[in-house]
Enzyme design. Structure first.
Site, short mmCIF file in Angstrom:
data_model
loop_
_atom_site.label_atom_id
_atom_site.label_comp_id
_atom_site.label_asym_id
_atom_site.label_seq_id
_atom_site.Cartn_x
_atom_site.Cartn_y
_atom_site.Cartn_z
N CYS A 65 -1.80 3.76 -1.77
CA CYS A 65 -1.47 5.18 -1.62
C CYS A 65 -2.56 5.90 -0.80
CB CYS A 65 -1.35 5.82 -2.99
SG CYS A 65 -2.90 5.79 -3.88
N CYS A 125 -6.00 5.95 -2.38
CA CYS A 125 -6.63 4.62 -2.35
C CYS A 125 -7.24 4.36 -0.98
CB CYS A 125 -5.60 3.53 -2.66
SG CYS A 125 -4.81 3.72 -4.27
#
Lengths: 132, 76
Positions: free
Chosen positions: B10, B13
């Site tokens: 994501c 991240c």
């Protein structure tokens, strides 16, 4: 595929909406088991994320850090001993909401097996409590 | 030193990985930065919210993007 989806649900991404951590006492009584069942059902409904409460007492770094990463902490205890809430506070966390199953009308004692009807009844009460 | 970035790929991240790599470069240390997208690996560490940063097996943060100053502190 279903297993992959199941696993994905066990870890929440912080990119999603606010993360509400649900910490049930899961104690050795009917109300403790009800506390855990409530956390499971709320997680399934997408109203929070069940977390590992025992890991708080065990000071497991991944669980402590995950707790720091939540936006809201809800302690779900079976009885007035409020072990889950106390464990969280002892670890330095502020509990935003505290639910105690006995305060919602379930008497401590009896069988560890929960009836579907009493789970449904408790879920209605818990949802009302959380909405207020 | 092994640095693991746990996450599903994501935006947070990816940002976390960028910050960690920048900290490593600025400190000039020898570290292996690995992106781990296997959810089971996160669960093995007790991590229930991502992104998370694990340095040599120790979970440093979960559910948040760390500041570069904080990462440098962990690496020093």
């Amino acid at each position: 595929m279903a297993e992959e989806l199941k696993m994905a649900e066990e870890v929440k991404c912080a990119c999603e909406a606010a993360i509400i951590g649900l910490y049930a006492c899961a104690g050795g009584s009917n109300v403790g088991q009800m506390a855990n069942k409530v956390a499971v059902e709320l997680t399934k409904q997408g109203k929070g994320k069940i977390m590992c409460t025992v890991g708080i007492g065990g000071a497991v770094s991944g669980i402590l850090k995950s707790t720091e990463g939540t936006d809201e902490i809800v302690a779900i205890d079976g009885c007035p001993l409020i072990c889950a809430k106390k464990s969280l506070e002892r670890a330095g966390f502020t509990v935003d909401k505290s639910i105690v199953i006995t305060e919602l009308g379930m008497k401590k004692g009896g069988s560890l097996d929960l009836e579907e009807s009493e789970v449904n009844e408790m879920m209605n009460k818990v949802e009302s409590t959380l909405d207020n | 030193m092994k640095i693991e970035i746990l996450g599903t790929g994501c935006a947070k991240c990816k940002k976390t990985k960028e910050i960690v790599e920048q900290a490593v470069a600025e400190l000039g240390i020898d570290a292996e930065v690995v992106k781990v997208e296997d959810i089971n690996a996160a669960l093995d560490y007790g991590v229930m919210i991502t992104p998370a940063v694990v340095i040599d097996g120790d979970v440093k943060i979960a559910g948040k993007i760390p500041t570069i100053e904080k990462v440098k502190e962990w690496l020093s």
